[in-house]
Enzyme design. Structure first.
Site, mmCIF file in Angstrom:
data_model
loop_
_atom_site.group_PDB
_atom_site.id
_atom_site.type_symbol
_atom_site.label_atom_id
_atom_site.label_comp_id
_atom_site.label_asym_id
_atom_site.label_seq_id
_atom_site.Cartn_x
_atom_site.Cartn_y
_atom_site.Cartn_z
ATOM 1 N N ASP A 41 -6.529 13.637 -24.805
ATOM 2 C CA ASP A 41 -6.509 12.223 -24.436
ATOM 3 C C ASP A 41 -5.719 11.491 -25.525
ATOM 4 O O ASP A 41 -6.186 11.281 -26.626
ATOM 5 C CB ASP A 41 -7.947 11.709 -24.356
ATOM 6 C CG ASP A 41 -8.013 10.228 -24.028
ATOM 7 O OD1 ASP A 41 -6.974 9.541 -24.113
ATOM 8 O OD2 ASP A 41 -9.123 9.756 -23.710
ATOM 9 N N ARG A 65 -1.391 -2.586 -18.696
ATOM 10 C CA ARG A 65 -2.683 -1.899 -18.703
ATOM 11 C C ARG A 65 -2.658 -0.819 -17.640
ATOM 12 O O ARG A 65 -2.307 -1.080 -16.489
ATOM 13 C CB ARG A 65 -3.834 -2.849 -18.354
ATOM 14 C CG ARG A 65 -3.924 -4.094 -19.175
ATOM 15 C CD ARG A 65 -5.309 -4.687 -19.104
ATOM 16 N NE ARG A 65 -6.188 -3.873 -19.911
ATOM 17 C CZ ARG A 65 -6.205 -3.902 -21.235
ATOM 18 N NH1 ARG A 65 -5.454 -4.723 -21.905
ATOM 19 N NH2 ARG A 65 -7.007 -3.101 -21.898
ATOM 20 N N GLU A 114 -0.390 4.737 -0.658
ATOM 21 C CA GLU A 114 -1.208 5.935 -0.919
ATOM 22 C C GLU A 114 -0.354 7.182 -0.758
ATOM 23 O O GLU A 114 0.507 7.250 0.126
ATOM 24 C CB GLU A 114 -2.393 5.974 0.053
ATOM 25 C CG GLU A 114 -3.456 4.940 -0.298
ATOM 26 C CD GLU A 114 -4.606 4.922 0.705
ATOM 27 O OE1 GLU A 114 -4.512 5.572 1.751
ATOM 28 O OE2 GLU A 114 -5.595 4.215 0.418
ATOM 29 N N TYR A 160 0.856 -1.189 0.000
ATOM 30 C CA TYR A 160 0.000 0.000 0.000
ATOM 31 C C TYR A 160 0.888 1.234 0.000
ATOM 32 O O TYR A 160 1.750 1.374 0.869
ATOM 33 C CB TYR A 160 -0.909 0.031 1.239
ATOM 34 C CG TYR A 160 -2.359 -0.107 0.858
ATOM 35 C CD1 TYR A 160 -2.972 0.873 0.077
ATOM 36 C CD2 TYR A 160 -3.107 -1.212 1.230
ATOM 37 C CE1 TYR A 160 -4.294 0.743 -0.317
ATOM 38 C CE2 TYR A 160 -4.424 -1.347 0.844
ATOM 39 C CZ TYR A 160 -5.019 -0.362 0.078
ATOM 40 O OH TYR A 160 -6.311 -0.486 -0.314
ATOM 41 N N THR A 204 -3.473 6.161 -21.924
ATOM 42 C CA THR A 204 -3.309 4.796 -21.445
ATOM 43 C C THR A 204 -1.834 4.449 -21.642
ATOM 44 O O THR A 204 -1.117 5.110 -22.401
ATOM 45 C CB THR A 204 -4.138 3.793 -22.262
ATOM 46 O OG1 THR A 204 -3.738 3.878 -23.627
ATOM 47 C CG2 THR A 204 -5.622 4.064 -22.144
ATOM 48 N N LYS A 215 -1.563 0.748 -25.005
ATOM 49 C CA LYS A 215 -1.894 0.685 -26.432
ATOM 50 C C LYS A 215 -0.592 0.822 -27.228
ATOM 51 O O LYS A 215 0.290 -0.003 -27.073
ATOM 52 C CB LYS A 215 -2.959 1.725 -26.745
ATOM 53 C CG LYS A 215 -4.277 1.402 -25.978
ATOM 54 C CD LYS A 215 -5.391 2.371 -26.227
ATOM 55 C CE LYS A 215 -6.605 1.990 -25.373
ATOM 56 N NZ LYS A 215 -7.699 2.969 -25.486
HETATM 57 C C1 LIG Z 1 -8.725 3.269 -24.664
HETATM 58 C C2 LIG Z 1 -9.123 4.663 -24.445
HETATM 59 C C3 LIG Z 1 -9.468 5.143 -23.167
HETATM 60 C C4 LIG Z 1 -9.727 4.254 -21.987
HETATM 61 O O1 LIG Z 1 -8.740 3.469 -21.523
HETATM 62 P P1 LIG Z 1 -9.080 2.301 -20.484
HETATM 63 O O2 LIG Z 1 -7.750 1.956 -19.954
HETATM 64 O O3 LIG Z 1 -9.756 1.229 -21.253
HETATM 65 O O4 LIG Z 1 -9.977 2.890 -19.445
HETATM 66 C C5 LIG Z 1 -9.706 6.490 -23.012
HETATM 67 N N1 LIG Z 1 -9.644 7.328 -24.047
HETATM 68 C C6 LIG Z 1 -9.348 6.918 -25.286
HETATM 69 C C7 LIG Z 1 -9.291 7.905 -26.399
HETATM 70 C C8 LIG Z 1 -9.096 5.570 -25.529
HETATM 71 O O5 LIG Z 1 -8.850 5.160 -26.777
#
Ligand SMILES: *Cc1c(COP(=O)(O)O)cnc(C)c1O
Length: 419
Positions: free
Chosen positions: A197, A232, A53, A51, A223, A226
């Protein structure tokens, strides 16, 4: 996995099944990738017990010496990789990174502007089935039907009309480069916070094959799993002035204790992304997507925007009898895994759709190049022409299996830099 096999054979069998599935099919889901064995090892470490935090140096628990060490490495590498003043590497996912960004600046009932989900946006950019659509007023912009590109006149008009507090830039299914500078300019004119994002293209930005949003955004979320090829999870980058705010929005506002084993894996992946190999990887991902796009179009397959600048193509099946759902299933039978996807001007439900999203990050991690993309593009075109032809499906399944056997998973793990 000797312990798992003994303790829980059913879970063990499912994991082995998944591993065989990943090894034996062509993974072309644009949001998926394969991590290095070093990243995977880090995720399986004792750091899961801890933990921690708070943030390094300011924890609510004792015994955080080594937790601090891995989190500091992850933060430092994230900042260096993206040229950002501050990084928070604790978000459990991209969705949670976005939640932290929103709540740093918004109260329920405030207005945001984001990209239409069926034009490539993400659920967290204001969909009614997501917290973002429930808590905030949402005005969406989209792409022009003529060329599939973002309609900046529409973005500007929408922003002038609804006066949003926050503009969310970014997409999950947009094959072209988003003009972050143009969005930043519109946000500045409107006095709105600009959040980018970067979930899908973070790895391309890290590799230097896609423009960076960092100079044009107040906050960048992403993220890590990807194109960035990490575990993840999510992370948030911001300017120094927002550092404390973002840290507070991640913990304690939207999350509890951080996943320290995942943060260790993020550190390893970010180290890999800083190495020169990763630039080659990013270039190859984009070159592969271009070659795939070219091959499909030569065969008469229609693509949204007529091509790609990124890691993905979006097949447009509007007006055809073949649905995205049926195409996805026909390709799966042939050993090619993709996902159905809505397209601009969508006429079918999100469970059926009139499109396919096809990406190259995972196959590129496996070492495949443009020659393989030409073959695979040909097979995809064959299946889209004759989706019901079982003999054809079986023939292509044999070829995809053979191709997979020549490009083993975890062939050449990239070396981490010493950052
Ligand atoms: C994949 C994605 C997310 C979310 O990611 P998670 O890890 O699945 O919550 C947010 N924004 C965009 C543009 C994405 O492609």
């Amino acid at each position: 996995m000797i312990h798992l096999e003994k303790a829980d054979p059913r879970v063990h069998r499912a994991v082995l099944g998944e591993e065989a599935r990943q090894r034996g099919q062509l993974e072309m889901i644009a949001s998926e990738n394969f991590v290095s064995e070093a990243v995977r090892e880090a995720m399986g470490t004792v750091l899961t017990h801890k933990y921690a935090e708070g943030v390094p140096g300011r924890r609510y628990y004792g015994g955080c010496e080594f937790a601090d060490a891995v989190e500091d490495l992850a933060r430092t590498r994230a900042k260096r990789l993206f040229g950002a003043a501050h990084a928070n590497v604790q978000p459990h996912s991209g969705a949670q990174a976005n939640m932290a960004a929103y709540f740093g600046f918004l109260d329920p009932g405030d207005t945001i502007v984001g990209m239409n989900l069926s034009h490539g946006g993400h659920l967290t950019h204001g969909s009614p089935v997501n917290f973002s659509g429930r808590l905030f007023r949402v005005a969406a912009y989209g792409v022009r039907s003529s060329d599939g590109l973002v309609d900046f006149d529409l973005v500007r008009d929408t922003v002038r009309r609804v006066r949003p507090k926050l503009i969310m830039t970014g997409a999950s299914a947009y094959p072209r480069i988003l003009d972050f500078a143009a969005f930043g300019e519109i946000a500045r004119e409107a006095g709105a916070v600009h959040v980018v994002d970067l979930a899908h293209v973070a790895g391309l930005v890290a590799a230097g094959v896609h423009p960076s949003p960092v100079p044009h955004a107040d906050i960048v979320t992403t993220t890590t799993h990807k194109t960035l090829r990490g575990p993840r999870g999510g992370l948030v980058l911001c300017r120094a002035e927002h550092a404390r705010l973002i840290d507070r929005m991640v913990f304690p506002f939207t999350q509890g204790g951080p996943l320290m084993h995942v943060i260790a894996a993020k550190a390893v992946a970010l180290g890999e992304a800083l190495s020169p190999n990763f630039r080659d990887y990013g270039r190859a991902v984009v070159a592969n997507a271009r070659t795939l796009a070219g091959t499909l179009m030569e065969r008469g397959v229609k693509l949204v925007s007529g091509g790609t600048d990124t890691h993905l193509v979006l097949v447009d099946l509007l007006g055809r009898d073949l649905t995205g759902k049926d195409a996805e299933q026909a390709l799966e039978r042939a050993g090619i895994t993709v996902n159905k996807n809505t397209v601009p001007g969508e006429t079918r439900s999100p469970f059926v759709t009139s499109g396919l999203r096809i990406g190259t990050p995972a196959l590129t991690s496996r070492g495949m190049g443009e020659a393989e993309m030409r073959r695979i593009g040909g097979w995809i075109a064959d299946i889209l022409e004759r989706p019901g032809d079982e003999g054809l499906g079986e023939e292509i399944r044999r070829r995809t299996t053979e191709l997979c056997s020549r490009f083993p998973l975890f062939a050449a793990p990239p070396r981490a830099s010493s950052a």
